[in-house]
Scaffold this active site. Structure first.
Site, PDB file in Angstrom:
ATOM      1  N   ASP A 145      37.042  50.171  41.881  1.00 13.69           N
ATOM      2  CA  ASP A 145      37.617  48.817  41.834  1.00 13.69           C
ATOM      3  C   ASP A 145      38.607  48.667  40.673  1.00 13.69           C
ATOM      4  OD1 ASP A 145      35.738  48.718  39.778  1.00 13.69           O
ATOM      5  OD2 ASP A 145      34.847  46.815  40.397  1.00 13.69           O
ATOM      6  N   SER A 202      29.394  50.658  38.478  1.00 16.17           N
ATOM      7  CA  SER A 202      30.808  50.815  38.169  1.00 16.17           C
ATOM      8  C   SER A 202      31.040  52.006  37.248  1.00 16.17           C
ATOM      9  CB  SER A 202      31.336  49.506  37.577  1.00 16.17           C
ATOM     10  OG  SER A 202      32.737  49.570  37.469  1.00 16.17           O
ATOM     11  N   LYS A 243      38.782  42.632  42.227  1.00 16.50           N
ATOM     12  CA  LYS A 243      39.666  43.732  41.845  1.00 16.50           C
ATOM     13  C   LYS A 243      39.486  44.892  42.817  1.00 16.50           C
ATOM     14  CE  LYS A 243      36.464  45.037  38.110  1.00 16.50           C
ATOM     15  NZ  LYS A 243      35.581  43.856  38.101  1.00 16.50           N
ATOM     16  N   ASP A 263      38.019  54.208  38.578  1.00 19.81           N
ATOM     17  CA  ASP A 263      36.679  54.338  38.001  1.00 19.81           C
ATOM     18  C   ASP A 263      35.725  54.703  39.152  1.00 19.81           C
ATOM     19  OD1 ASP A 263      36.566  51.880  39.288  1.00 19.81           O
ATOM     20  OD2 ASP A 263      35.442  50.880  37.717  1.00 19.81           O
ATOM     21  N   GLU A 303      43.311  41.442  35.312  1.00 27.31           N
ATOM     22  CA  GLU A 303      42.728  41.319  33.972  1.00 27.31           C
ATOM     23  C   GLU A 303      43.018  42.596  33.202  1.00 27.31           C
ATOM     24  OE1 GLU A 303      38.512  40.715  34.206  1.00 27.31           O
ATOM     25  OE2 GLU A 303      38.130  42.676  35.066  1.00 27.31           O
TER      26      GLU A 303
END
Length: 609
Positions: free
Chosen positions: A323, A162, A435, A319, A421
């Site tokens: 996601d 990520s 996400k 990012d 979130e």
């Protein structure tokens, strides 16, 4: 002491010698051989002291040699364990199969890369007769859960770290329901990895997969079907075609560029201007200190410059695995406002509900409509739900909980419109139970285009949402701490504040009115003092409610050496003294840092911009 030290050293040497018998990657093999020759116990400890822990987020660690790092051998071992665990759980695994995706990360010195790890994982399954849908090129993380659901597969693996630093990689796992795994699967997989450490006979022959009838490439199919599915969330195609609003997009050297361009095309929006220095995947992330749009304006410097040059008012930033989504908007003053995850959550929640309401044929259906957010995120959705009549639920932190809960609700015939979130993660489309920064980017663009026809900016609409449903002011940050004992001590002190088993009654001038501790399962607001949300002894998390209506949560991170905090002050609709609310929250946060974190005493490092 010396004897135990030498026994420990001998165990480390044995682990390293065992490694050399199994590892066929010349780079990591050479590193370990060198370590053994030098006999440096401290260095051996770093590589062989402890195996990477397989948790609900899968694996996340630096790439390099040894059992504590991501490399060819640990990927083979992990996948062997995962394969055996799936065989135990699914009698039809060899009929249904698994999907594997990867991002663009690579690590020259150890020869590791996301693509190589994905191919080795695919080889492991294929050697056992399990069909594998291996993407032939880089994809956003949400494409993996999408494919699990779409093709009704048993599981999915995404090789990505990520937005972590460039030396890291990860191995993220999805279950057959299309959501990330939750306990007890992590324990079961972990156990199976321990039992399957020796590479199977064909483990290293990853070229075998290319001629195997069990290998499938879902790339073209998913690229068609995913964009077809997200179009169900496109409500204003005519406005999209006509809009003069200009957007800048950055994929921060990750995978997002191509897919956000395609999403805009699917919604009939003109393509966003791509930041040229950041649009192509680059595992070195050369233009940013951290490849994480959550870190604020530093990551967006090049985006601001391009937006000024091309006259764009809105910036969309993904990012590296696409996601997550950050959004910035140019204000009347010429300043740029970067929306927090909670602010964008408020806007998207309002927008998705409004679109549903305007397009819903059945007025009774509202009783079956749900929105979710995590317990450390703003409660703005709760305020909207109360006024509009739909359901709101909060879950534990992390999309694994929201994805699994959304699936349960959908299986009961409910409509889950949205989940979010505060860590800039949004689930705007029920086809992906995780996400998704691609669908979130294009839905945000449509919302902005629609608002522009009403002469409203995103910032003005956010204020309108707060005016209608009550202001929700939030502030979140973190401290870095590399010493687990200090973190343990800090939370122990909070649980034994005025003597044994007593929590703080106040924080500076702020009186504490309630405490929920999801590490121990204590909740002062429940009649039996037991928390309703699931508890976990392995992570720290305490929420304090204050007499002034403020709420603050302190928790440890599952993937980084951080102690995070989240605070919020909610006012009823009609209380428009925002500056006073902000001042009050700032004071509460300062007290929280001073009295509960005690950064000087605990030698904690502050978040730096």
């Amino acid at each position: 002491m010396a004897a135990r030290g030498s026994a420990g050293d001998a165990a480390l040497r044995r682990a390293a010698e065992q490694w050399l018998l199994w590892d066929k990657n010349p780079k990591t093999y050479a590193i370990v051989k060198q370590l053994l020759a030098e006999g440096n116990a401290g260095e051996l400890q770093k590589y062989f002291g402890s195996r990477m822990e397989f948790g609900t987020a899968g694996l996340r660690a630096a790439m390099g040699a040894g059992i504590s790092h991501m490399n060819d051998l640990t990927i083979i071992q992990t996948t062997q364990g995962f394969c055996r665990y799936l065989e135990k759980n699914f009698s039809d695994l060899k009929k249904r199969g698994v999907v594997i995706g990867f991002d663009a990360r690579a690590h020259l010195s150890s020869g590791g890369s996301s693509k190589r790890f994905a191919r080795l994982a695919a080889n492991t399954f294929i050697s056992q007769g399990v069909p594998v849908y291996l993407f032939s090129d880089i994809v956003p993380t949400p494409f993996v859960p999408y494919t699990v659901t779409h093709l009704k597969l048993c599981a999915g693996i995404m090789v990505t770290a990520s937005h972590n630093p460039k030396q890291d990689n990860g191995y993220k796992v999805y279950w057959e329901n299309g959501a990330q795994i939750i306990s007890p699967h992590d324990k079961g997989i972990s156990q199976a990895i321990e039992e399957n450490q020796e590479p199977w006979p064909q483990a290293w022959d990853e070229k075998l997969i290319d001629s195997s009838p069990l290998l499938h490439d879902p790339y073209a199919m998913v690229n068609k079907e995913y964009f077809k599915d997200i179009q169900k969330q496109c409500f204003y195609r005519n406005i999209n075609k006509e809009t003069n609003l200009k957007f800048v997009h950055t994929s921060v050297h990750g995978v997002g560029h191509k897919f956000v361009q395609l999403a805009f095309k699917a919604f009939d929006l003109s393509p966003p201007f791509a930041v040229p220095e950041q649009k192509d995947p680059d595992p070195d992330f050369p233009t940013v200190k951290y490849p994480n749009p959550e870190e604020g304006k530093g990551v967006l410097t090049l985006s601001f410059a391009l937006a000024e040059k091309d006259g764009a008012r809105i910036i969309l930033a993904n990012d590296p695995d696409a996601d997550r989504l950050a959004v910035a908007e140019k204000q009347e003053s010429g300043e740029w406002k970067v929306f927090s995850g909670n602010e964008l959550g408020a806007l998207l929640g309002w927008w998705i509900f409004t679109c549903w309401k305007n397009n819903s044929r059945d007025t009774h259906a509202i009783k079956d409509v749900y929105m979710l957010s995590s317990t450390v995120s703003s409660k703005i959705l709760r305020a909207i739900a109360l006024k509009e009549g739909f359901h709101f639920e909060e879950t534990l932190t992390g999309f694994k909980w929201m994805g699994n809960r959304a699936k349960q609700l959908m299986d009961q015939g409910k409509a889950v419109l949205f989940a979010f979130e505060e860590a800039i993660g949004y689930m705007c489309c029920p086809a992906v139970l995780d996400k998704d920064g691609v669908s979130a980017a294009v839905i945000t663009a449509e919302m902005a285009s629609f608002l522009a026809t009403r002469n409203l900016s995103l910032s003005q609409q956010l204020k309108a949402v707060y005016d209608e449903y009550g202001f929700h002011i939030t502030k979140a940050s973190y401290f870095i701490c590399h010493d687990p004992e200090v973190i343990q001590q800090l939370f122990d002190n909070l649980r034994n504040f005025d003597g044994k088993n007593t929590y703080p009654k106040s924080c500076g001038r702020f009186k504490v009115s309630g405490i929920r501790d999801l590490t121990t399962g204590y909740d002062s607001s429940q009649p039996d003092q037991k928390a309703i949300l699931p508890t976990s002894k392995s992570s720290q998390m305490i929420t304090f409610t204050f007499a002034n209506g403020g709420v603050a949560t302190m928790r440890t991170s599952g993937t980084e050496p951080k102690i995070k905090y989240y605070s919020e002050l909610c006012a009823p609709p009609g209380n428009s003294d925002v500056e006073q609310l902000k001042k009050e929250l700032d004071e509460l946060v300062n007290a929280l840092e001073k009295h509960f974190f005690q950064p000087e005493k605990n030698k904690l490092q502050r978040k730096t911009e």
